[in-house]
Design an enzyme around this catalytic site. Structure first.
Site, PDB file in Angstrom:
ATOM      1  N   ARG A  48       0.814  -1.215   0.000  1.00 39.51           N
ATOM      2  CA  ARG A  48       0.000   0.000   0.000  1.00 39.51           C
ATOM      3  C   ARG A  48       0.851   1.270   0.000  1.00 39.51           C
ATOM      4  O   ARG A  48       0.431   2.302  -0.508  1.00 39.51           O
ATOM      5  CB  ARG A  48      -0.932   0.002   1.230  1.00 39.51           C
ATOM      6  CG  ARG A  48      -2.101  -0.943   1.080  1.00 39.51           C
ATOM      7  CD  ARG A  48      -3.017  -0.887   2.275  1.00 39.51           C
ATOM      8  NE  ARG A  48      -2.449  -1.557   3.439  1.00 39.51           N
ATOM      9  CZ  ARG A  48      -3.102  -1.761   4.587  1.00 39.51           C
ATOM     10  NH1 ARG A  48      -4.337  -1.337   4.717  1.00 39.51           N
ATOM     11  NH2 ARG A  48      -2.545  -2.389   5.591  1.00 39.51           N
ATOM     12  N   ASP A 213     -10.091  -8.466   7.758  1.00 33.88           N
ATOM     13  CA  ASP A 213     -10.213  -7.117   7.198  1.00 33.88           C
ATOM     14  C   ASP A 213      -9.827  -7.152   5.722  1.00 33.88           C
ATOM     15  O   ASP A 213      -8.740  -7.612   5.373  1.00 33.88           O
ATOM     16  CB  ASP A 213      -9.279  -6.170   7.964  1.00 33.88           C
ATOM     17  CG  ASP A 213      -9.497  -4.713   7.583  1.00 33.88           C
ATOM     18  OD1 ASP A 213     -10.300  -4.434   6.658  1.00 33.88           O
ATOM     19  OD2 ASP A 213      -8.864  -3.846   8.207  1.00 33.88           O
ATOM     20  N   GLU A 239     -14.719  -7.619   7.257  1.00 35.01           N
ATOM     21  CA  GLU A 239     -14.679  -6.149   7.322  1.00 35.01           C
ATOM     22  C   GLU A 239     -14.304  -5.488   6.005  1.00 35.01           C
ATOM     23  O   GLU A 239     -13.388  -5.935   5.323  1.00 35.01           O
ATOM     24  CB  GLU A 239     -13.658  -5.767   8.409  1.00 35.01           C
ATOM     25  CG  GLU A 239     -13.347  -4.289   8.503  1.00 35.01           C
ATOM     26  CD  GLU A 239     -12.445  -3.986   9.700  1.00 35.01           C
ATOM     27  OE1 GLU A 239     -12.556  -4.686  10.732  1.00 35.01           O
ATOM     28  OE2 GLU A 239     -11.628  -3.061   9.600  1.00 35.01           O
ATOM     29  N   GLU A 266     -14.749   2.677   8.370  1.00 33.92           N
ATOM     30  CA  GLU A 266     -13.612   3.556   8.668  1.00 33.92           C
ATOM     31  C   GLU A 266     -13.389   4.586   7.574  1.00 33.92           C
ATOM     32  O   GLU A 266     -12.777   5.617   7.824  1.00 33.92           O
ATOM     33  CB  GLU A 266     -12.336   2.743   8.927  1.00 33.92           C
ATOM     34  CG  GLU A 266     -11.789   2.031   7.712  1.00 33.92           C
ATOM     35  CD  GLU A 266     -10.682   1.043   8.055  1.00 33.92           C
ATOM     36  OE1 GLU A 266     -10.996  -0.024   8.619  1.00 33.92           O
ATOM     37  OE2 GLU A 266      -9.517   1.317   7.751  1.00 33.92           O
ATOM     38  N   ASP A 289     -14.045   6.178  12.266  1.00 35.07           N
ATOM     39  CA  ASP A 289     -12.743   6.562  12.830  1.00 35.07           C
ATOM     40  C   ASP A 289     -12.882   7.965  13.386  1.00 35.07           C
ATOM     41  O   ASP A 289     -13.224   8.899  12.655  1.00 35.07           O
ATOM     42  CB  ASP A 289     -11.673   6.513  11.725  1.00 35.07           C
ATOM     43  CG  ASP A 289     -10.279   6.741  12.287  1.00 35.07           C
ATOM     44  OD1 ASP A 289     -10.078   7.772  12.968  1.00 35.07           O
ATOM     45  OD2 ASP A 289      -9.399   5.891  12.052  1.00 35.07           O
ATOM     46  N   HIS A 316     -12.805   2.397  14.594  1.00 34.00           N
ATOM     47  CA  HIS A 316     -11.566   2.041  13.893  1.00 34.00           C
ATOM     48  C   HIS A 316     -10.375   2.591  14.678  1.00 34.00           C
ATOM     49  O   HIS A 316     -10.316   3.793  14.973  1.00 34.00           O
ATOM     50  CB  HIS A 316     -11.594   2.642  12.481  1.00 34.00           C
ATOM     51  CG  HIS A 316     -10.313   2.454  11.733  1.00 34.00           C
ATOM     52  ND1 HIS A 316      -9.539   3.497  11.303  1.00 34.00           N
ATOM     53  CD2 HIS A 316      -9.670   1.316  11.356  1.00 34.00           C
ATOM     54  CE1 HIS A 316      -8.480   3.027  10.681  1.00 34.00           C
ATOM     55  NE2 HIS A 316      -8.527   1.709  10.697  1.00 34.00           N
ATOM     56  N   GLU A 338     -10.470  -1.444  18.813  1.00 33.80           N
ATOM     57  CA  GLU A 338      -9.418  -2.024  17.979  1.00 33.80           C
ATOM     58  C   GLU A 338      -8.055  -1.553  18.454  1.00 33.80           C
ATOM     59  O   GLU A 338      -7.855  -0.366  18.712  1.00 33.80           O
ATOM     60  CB  GLU A 338      -9.603  -1.592  16.520  1.00 33.80           C
ATOM     61  CG  GLU A 338      -8.480  -2.104  15.613  1.00 33.80           C
ATOM     62  CD  GLU A 338      -8.636  -1.721  14.148  1.00 33.80           C
ATOM     63  OE1 GLU A 338      -9.347  -0.741  13.858  1.00 33.80           O
ATOM     64  OE2 GLU A 338      -8.025  -2.408  13.315  1.00 33.80           O
TER      65      GLU A 338
END
Ligand SMILES: [Mg+2]
Length: 388
Positions: A48, A213, A239, A266, A289, A316, A338
């Site tokens: 990413r 996720d 998720e 999120e 979030d 989140h 989390e």
């Protein structure tokens, strides 16, 4: 009491100088492939970090006329800081620092010409969090008291990340995996994803919850195929399987998968898309979030909308900072938080926190601190102008 100044700042915490326990191996986060919305483009698939912007944290300092100040936090660097400093700050100076609803509504409405979601909602969050911290300091109360008082004195923390053996050693009783592969990896990727979940179930046994996720990487067909394949492993939830804008896709997945809990949120901004998700009954667990959705004020509204629909909210990243912990302690339907574990195995979690007042989970349970505001010990001289 009026707001005298709002400005973005950088936070420079002096190094404690204490030595760190050596890592046993690098963190999974350093190199693990994680399926994501850009995975369809081969040159950006591996990690990413190859396509994410280099925008860092933005801190927001709000000062009252008596000199008391509060500190908020958000993400995405310069564009978010520009919204705060160029637009929100001059408009909000002179407002009452207790008027959280008015200020939140003003930021939402004054951003209409360029849009209130995404980066704007992040800017709203930074200002809103700073104001809640400021009010707590003025009243000498923790934010969870300002929100009506603690509903629970400790919160169940689940670990996110793929160093599951280390998380179990730390005592976590629920673990969430980042799914490595998506639609472009075909049948091989499906098999590899199943292998990861299978190995994790074998490692943790039947008394630890596992979640998956999918970071916006899938389409409807892939979500359903993978979920059916993973049914024997009894996931607690799946998720963020779709891009957040695909409301109809969420409805379709919900219809197909009525035997596993679905979680997301999120990357939804402000309460408005949450209202739609709730009305369409797409999700079981909402995951706003607090740094991105609009702050504490917006999160309270999302919690109440969800509560009226009988749904759970799990913020989140909410266990990793006092903003999420104070909020989660005070809301009726936020039993879990989390805790992202991106530090290398072997390094105690206590060594990953820099600021006095931060708290860490023990055996899967975590508490907010009880200091005024968000209770963090930050010296004013550690704050320097953002735009240097
Ligand atoms: Mg996630």
């Amino acid at each position: 009491m009026e707001i005298k100044e709002i400005k973005t700042v950088q936070l420079n915490v002096p190094s404690s100088g204490s030595s760190q326990t050596p890592a046993r191996r690098p963190s999974w986060a350093a190199d693990a492939e994680v399926a994501n919305p850009m995975s369809k483009y081969p040159q950006y698939k591996r990690h990413r970090s190859s396509w994410m912007p280099n925008w860092g944290v933005v801190y927001v300092k709000v000062t009252a006329e008596d000199g008391t100040w509060g500190l908020g936090q958000t993400s995405f660097g310069r564009p978010v800081a520009a919204i705060i400093d160029d637009h929100f700050a001059p408009m909000l100076v002179g407002e009452s620092c207790f008027a959280v609803e008015k200020i939140s509504d003003m930021m939402f409405r004054m951003s209409k010409p360029y849009g209130s979601l995404g980066l704007t909602a992040c800017a709203m969050s930074g200002v809103d969090l700073a104001i809640w911290d400021l009010i707590g300091k003025i009243k000498d109360q923790p934010v969870y008291e300002l929100l009506g008082g603690a509903v629970r004195d400790k919160l169940f923390a689940y670990a996110t990340g793929n160093d599951t053996d280390w998380q179990i050693e730390l005592g976590f009783e629920a673990v969430k995996l980042a799914c490595p592969y998506g639609p472009t990896d075909g049948l091989w990727g499906l098999q590899e994803n199943e292998k990861l979940v299978d190995q994790t179930r074998q490692l943790v046994g039947d008394n630890v919850e596992i979640m998956l996720d999918c970071y916006m990487a899938f389409d409807v067909e892939y979500t359903i195929r993978l979920a059916e394949r993973l049914r024997p492993y009894k996931l607690k939830w799946i998720e963020e399987f779709l891009i957040p804008e695909d409301m109809d896709g969420h409805v379709q997945v919900r219809r197909a998968l009525d035997w596993v809990s679905l979680a997301s949120g999120e990357h939804l901004y402000t309460r408005w898309p949450f209202k739609q998700m709730i009305e369409k009954r797409c999700l079981d667990i909402l995951q706003p979030d607090v740094f991105w959705v609009g702050g504490i004020t917006e999160c309270v509204k999302i919690c109440h909308l969800a509560e009226a629909a009988g749904l759970t909210v799990i913020f989140h990243g909410g266990g990793l900072h006092q903003y999420g912990l104070h909020l989660s302690a005070a809301m009726p339907n936020t039993p879990w938080v989390e805790y992202f574990v991106g530090s290398p195995p072997g390094v105690p979690l206590s060594e990953t926190r820099q600021i006095e007042g931060e708290t860490i989970p023990e055996q899967s349970w975590i508490k907010p601190n009880s200091g005024p505001g968000f209770g963090l010990h930050i010296e004013e001289e550690w704050l320097t102008p953002f735009w240097d």
